[in-house]
Design an enzyme around this catalytic site. Structure first.
Site, mmCIF file in Angstrom:
data_model
loop_
_atom_site.group_PDB
_atom_site.id
_atom_site.type_symbol
_atom_site.label_atom_id
_atom_site.label_comp_id
_atom_site.label_asym_id
_atom_site.label_seq_id
_atom_site.Cartn_x
_atom_site.Cartn_y
_atom_site.Cartn_z
ATOM 1 N N ASN A 98 -18.078 10.250 27.654
ATOM 2 C CA ASN A 98 -18.626 11.602 27.441
ATOM 3 C C ASN A 98 -18.672 11.983 25.955
ATOM 4 O O ASN A 98 -19.408 12.902 25.575
ATOM 5 C CB ASN A 98 -17.795 12.642 28.204
ATOM 6 C CG ASN A 98 -18.244 12.746 29.655
ATOM 7 O OD1 ASN A 98 -19.368 12.370 30.005
ATOM 8 N ND2 ASN A 98 -17.366 13.256 30.519
ATOM 9 N N PHE A 335 -11.820 9.444 36.409
ATOM 10 C CA PHE A 335 -13.130 9.041 35.883
ATOM 11 C C PHE A 335 -13.099 8.632 34.411
ATOM 12 O O PHE A 335 -14.115 8.234 33.854
ATOM 13 C CB PHE A 335 -14.143 10.152 36.145
ATOM 14 C CG PHE A 335 -14.330 10.384 37.628
ATOM 15 C CD1 PHE A 335 -15.093 9.518 38.381
ATOM 16 C CD2 PHE A 335 -13.679 11.425 38.271
ATOM 17 C CE1 PHE A 335 -15.225 9.683 39.755
ATOM 18 C CE2 PHE A 335 -13.801 11.605 39.648
ATOM 19 C CZ PHE A 335 -14.579 10.730 40.389
ATOM 20 N N HIS A 336 -11.959 8.771 33.765
ATOM 21 C CA HIS A 336 -11.789 8.294 32.395
ATOM 22 C C HIS A 336 -12.878 8.810 31.451
ATOM 23 O O HIS A 336 -13.314 8.083 30.525
ATOM 24 C CB HIS A 336 -11.713 6.756 32.359
ATOM 25 C CG HIS A 336 -10.900 6.193 33.488
ATOM 26 N ND1 HIS A 336 -9.554 6.442 33.603
ATOM 27 C CD2 HIS A 336 -11.248 5.458 34.569
ATOM 28 C CE1 HIS A 336 -9.099 5.861 34.711
ATOM 29 N NE2 HIS A 336 -10.108 5.266 35.313
ATOM 30 N N CYS A 337 -13.344 10.028 31.692
ATOM 31 C CA CYS A 337 -14.380 10.667 30.844
ATOM 32 C C CYS A 337 -15.644 9.832 30.748
ATOM 33 O O CYS A 337 -16.355 9.901 29.741
ATOM 34 C CB CYS A 337 -13.861 10.954 29.426
ATOM 35 S SG CYS A 337 -12.422 11.987 29.360
ATOM 36 N N ALA A 338 -15.926 9.025 31.751
ATOM 37 C CA ALA A 338 -17.111 8.158 31.674
ATOM 38 C C ALA A 338 -17.820 8.135 33.032
ATOM 39 O O ALA A 338 -17.874 7.098 33.693
ATOM 40 C CB ALA A 338 -16.702 6.759 31.229
#
Ligand code: PMP
Length: 382
Positions: A98, A335-338
């Site tokens: 992100n 979601f690991h910012c992705a």
């Protein structure tokens, strides 16, 4: 505690880094670039020397073209918002964090157009796909060096060879590669390099940087005091001052310099081999557990020390919670910012459990981690 969340930030920090930060409060306590007394000059020197160290690490010819930022995200924002104009077209991949995707989506509202190149489910991005996405208006390729979800290493040098002859600049997000892979901005054709200081470079949180290639003029994200040309109301156009308004994070820089020193003393290659061995061992162990699904490149393919997986029919958040509460193992779930990556690998609704290793992890810890996964599977009767 066993810390397997090094992709978020490395922990523990080397003892040298801890000492450097503590003593920086006394030794480099002045505001650099402002006063001309001894401690202020000494503090300025620390900052200059750290730029020189970073320049050597990434083969950057002019250290002043490295701008210190708060983190990798700020560096990427400076690159994207400083470079792109309405009418420009940008290529990125479906592996982006992100930190790239959200600023791009914000810029899209201002007239920047975007093309996402779809990665394969294992994270592979074929250079031909980048070639196919190019248009006359394309001015930038913004791409991660390494996926923070799958650990896939992208062939950035091949991408650069395709786009640069068309005068398309290359922004590389080195969040997961700086300090792990060798980075050479000249050889790899990188025009803008964003990096965190707090992950593979072993500095503290709160520090990162952006390298701005020769001939690239960015708009600053902020204007203000720089300690230079103070009589003028115009932001200086000299680097790094143009982009470094306000008091700089001296403690972070002192820690980062010590982190780079630690890397140099240990050797990046040695650390890389150690982390790759741990990753291999972990992947081999997981391969024997039929209830576990591992995402990303094939088990024997070289990847960064990041392993995303799921246990069949289980919520990754619950597993990560159990690893912490029952075994004191720190992992990250979700979601690991992705989010784009999860659409790519088929985990858009669940996310994954992510194990990421660092220089201080040991084989013993990998064994404990594997046993913990098996025990959880037994306990849940999966
Ligand atoms: N890009 C990637 C690929 C990352 O993994 C991260 C960190 N999770 C970032 C960007 C953002 O880094 P920072 O937290 O230093 O802003």
């Amino acid at each position: 505690m066993i810390y397997f969340d090094n992709a978020a930030t490395t922990w523990p920090k080397p003892i040298e880094v801890k000492k450097a930060i503590a003593s920086a409060l006394d030794e480099y306590g002045a505001n650099p670039g402002r006063g001309s007394y001894d401690m202020a000059l000494k503090t300025s020197r620390l900052i200059f020397e750290t730029r020189v160290e970073l320049a050597a690490l990434f083969n950057i010819k002019k250290p002043e073209r490295i701008i210190f930022t708060a983190n990798d995200t700020e560096a990427i924002n400076l690159a994207l918002k400083g470079f792109l104009n309405p009418g420009d077209h940008v290529i990125f991949t479906s592996l982006e964090h992100n930190a790239i995707y959200r600023p791009l989506k914000a810029l899209e509202k201002q007239g920047v157009s975007l093309t996402m190149v779809q990665a394969e489910p294992d994270g592979t991005v074929f250079p031909e796909m980048i070639a196919r996405a190019m248009r006359n208006e394309t001015t930038l390729l913004a791409v991660s060096h390494v996926s923070n979800v799958t650990g896939t290493i992208l062939p950035i040098e091949n991408f650069a060879q395709i786009v640069r002859p068309k005068n398309i600049k290359v922004l590389v997000d080195a969040a997961q590669s700086a300090g792990f892979l060798d980075i050479d901005v000249e050889k790899q054709g990188i025009d803008l390099l964003a990096f965190p200081g707090h992950k593979g470079l072993y500095g503290p949180t709160g520090i990162g940087g952006l390298y701005i290639g020769e001939g690239i003029n960015l708009r600053p994200l902020k204007e203000g005091g720089t300690g230079s040309k103070s009589n003028s109301w115009e932001q200086p156009d000299t680097l790094p001052d143009r982009f470094e308004s306000g008091t700089i994070n001296t403690l972070g820089i002192a820690g980062l310099r010590a982190g780079i020193e630690f890397l140099k003393n240990k050797g990046i290659k040695k650390i890389r081999e150690h982390e790759w061995n741990l990753t291999k061992k972990f992947l081999q162990g997981l391969a024997e557990v039929e209830q576990v699904v591992v995402y990303g490149p094939k088990a024997d393919a070289f990847r960064a020390p990041v392993v995303s997986c799921n246990i069949r029919n289980c919520d990754p958040g619950e597993i990560s919670f159990m690893l912490d509460k029952m075994f004191s193992i720190a992992t990250r779930s979700g979601f690991h910012c992705a989010p784009l990556t999860h659409r790519t690998i088929g985990t858009k609704d669940s996310g994954t459990i992510r194990f990421s290793f660092g220089a201080f992890n040991t084989e013993k810890e990998i064994d404990v981690g594997l046993d913990a996964v098996k025990e959880i599977i037994n306990k849940l009767e999966i």
